[in-house]
Design a protein around this motif. Structure first.
Motif, short mmCIF file in Angstrom:
data_model
loop_
_atom_site.label_atom_id
_atom_site.label_comp_id
_atom_site.label_asym_id
_atom_site.label_seq_id
_atom_site.Cartn_x
_atom_site.Cartn_y
_atom_site.Cartn_z
N GLN A 8 -2.61 -0.34 9.73
CA GLN A 8 -2.09 -1.66 10.09
C GLN A 8 -3.13 -2.51 10.80
OE1 GLN A 8 1.40 -0.31 12.21
NE2 GLN A 8 2.76 -0.82 10.50
N SER A 9 -4.05 -1.86 11.49
CA SER A 9 -5.10 -2.62 12.17
C SER A 9 -6.11 -3.20 11.18
CB SER A 9 -5.82 -1.73 13.19
OG SER A 9 -6.65 -0.76 12.55
N PHE A 10 -6.20 -2.61 9.98
CA PHE A 10 -7.12 -3.10 8.95
C PHE A 10 -6.44 -4.10 8.01
CE2 PHE A 10 -9.47 0.83 9.93
CZ PHE A 10 -10.76 0.33 9.99
N LEU A 11 -5.14 -3.95 7.81
CA LEU A 11 -4.45 -4.71 6.77
C LEU A 11 -3.87 -6.02 7.31
CD1 LEU A 11 -2.46 -1.76 5.14
CD2 LEU A 11 -4.44 -2.93 4.15
N PRO A 12 -3.86 -7.07 6.50
CA PRO A 12 -3.14 -8.30 6.89
C PRO A 12 -1.65 -8.00 7.06
CG PRO A 12 -4.50 -8.66 4.94
CD PRO A 12 -4.49 -7.19 5.18
N ILE A 60 3.36 -1.21 4.00
CA ILE A 60 2.99 0.18 3.76
C ILE A 60 4.26 0.97 3.44
CG2 ILE A 60 2.00 2.27 4.77
CD1 ILE A 60 0.40 0.41 6.66
N ILE A 61 4.19 1.76 2.36
CA ILE A 61 5.35 2.56 1.93
C ILE A 61 4.95 4.03 1.86
CG2 ILE A 61 7.00 3.02 0.08
CD1 ILE A 61 6.92 0.18 -0.74
N LEU A 98 0.86 -1.17 0.00
CA LEU A 98 0.00 0.00 0.00
C LEU A 98 0.89 1.23 0.00
CD1 LEU A 98 -2.75 1.44 0.23
CD2 LEU A 98 -2.53 1.26 2.73
N VAL A 99 0.80 2.02 -1.05
CA VAL A 99 1.60 3.24 -1.19
C VAL A 99 0.77 4.42 -0.69
CG1 VAL A 99 2.80 4.77 -2.80
CG2 VAL A 99 2.80 2.29 -3.19
N LEU A 100 1.35 5.19 0.22
CA LEU A 100 0.66 6.37 0.75
C LEU A 100 1.06 7.58 -0.09
CD1 LEU A 100 1.08 5.79 4.60
CD2 LEU A 100 -0.71 4.96 3.05
N PRO A 146 0.89 9.18 6.62
CA PRO A 146 1.70 8.41 7.58
C PRO A 146 1.17 8.46 9.00
CG PRO A 146 3.15 9.51 6.04
CD PRO A 146 1.75 10.02 5.75
N TYR A 147 0.41 9.50 9.34
CA TYR A 147 -0.18 9.55 10.68
C TYR A 147 -1.32 8.53 10.84
CZ TYR A 147 2.69 13.54 11.71
OH TYR A 147 3.79 14.35 11.93
N LEU A 148 -1.71 7.91 9.75
CA LEU A 148 -2.75 6.87 9.79
C LEU A 148 -2.17 5.46 9.83
CD1 LEU A 148 -5.25 8.28 7.11
CD2 LEU A 148 -5.36 8.53 9.60
N ILE A 149 -0.84 5.34 9.81
CA ILE A 149 -0.23 4.01 9.70
C ILE A 149 -0.70 3.05 10.79
CG2 ILE A 149 1.97 2.75 9.89
CD1 ILE A 149 3.21 4.86 8.07
#
Length: 259
Positions: free
Chosen positions: A194-198, A203-204, A179-181, A187-190
């Protein structure tokens, strides 16, 4: 000029994610950060308006003696940095989505990009995608509504949970592994992402790469500071300074400035 500050601007508080990486890598450099929260988000605005805002921010930073400008906003970079480089003599560092590393490292052949409308619709974004992501499927998603929630200190809100679930679900169904931001606010949502993603989905964001490029361009132009003490970091906001202050904790103070 070498001991003059690095100027950094964004459409609000998100560019502090870029500032943090620059300050970590170059702690002796002085920095001035402008949070143009009054005009956030830039994403839905047209190209000419984005250029106008970027010019306004640039000229304010130059008046404050900055030796280099970091455009810590994906939307401003993709729409305005060519204009800025053409019209001003100082070096400019831009930020664009880190499509290249994601496209080179994907194993599933599918990557996701979460970005603003202004970034995803820009000519620079499409050129980068065509150059590095040939043969890779890119699931694009406009993060509509995310920046205003971050700007209003609502990262942990039910509205944020609802939007992230809405935006990430199609990407997961498409089997993304990166997932590219594509926005410096994200980045403040990382932790939330992470809580949603396997766990296998990486994340980049672009912060470390921008800091490396800043160091390289300073050296190239012989603008690296000669000071060895810790740099002075000044923050201005034309929105609610308490939001930026909360993100910075109590390490630095924020000054309200009408610009």
């Amino acid at each position: 000029m070498s001991n003059s500050p690095i100027g950094i601007f964004d459409s609000g508080v998100g560019g502090t994610s870029i500032w943090r990486e620059i300050h970590k890598r170059l702690p002796s450099e002085h920095t001035i950060y402008l949070a143009d929260s009054k005009n956030a988000p830039y994403g839905p605005k047209g190209k000419e308006k984005i250029i106008d805002l970027s010019v306004k921010n640039t000229e304010l930073l130059l008046k404050k003696g900055c030796k280099m400008i970091v455009v810590a906003c994906n939307t401003a970079t993709t729409n305005a940095i060519r204009h800025l480089r053409k019209n001003y003599d100082v070096p400019f560092i831009g930020i664009e989505p880190a499509i290249k590393p994601a496209a080179l490292q994907t194993k599933s052949g599918t990557i996701g990009i979460l970005a603003t409308k202004g970034t995803l619709s820009s000519e620079l974004f499409h050129k980068t995608s065509d150059l590095y992501a040939n043969g890779v499927q890119i699931i694009e998603q406009v993060g509509e509504g995310l920046v205003p929630l971050i700007e209003n200190g609502k990262i942990e809100s039910p509205e944020m949970e609802k939007l992230l679930k809405l935006y990430l679900t199609p990407m997961l169904h498409a089997n993304i592994d990166y997932l590219v931001l594509g926005c410096s606010h994200y980045p403040y949502l990382i932790p939330k992402l992470q809580s949603f993603l396997p766990k296998h989905v990486k994340i980049i964001d672009s912060g470390i790469a921008v800091a490396r490029q800043t160091e390289a361009i300073l050296a190239k132009h012989d603008l690296s500071t000669q000071e060895e003490t810790r740099g002075n970091c000044i923050f201005y906001s034309n929105g609610n300074p308490e939001i930026l202050q909360h993100i910075l904790k109590h390490d630095f103070s924020v000054e309200a400035l009408d610009f």
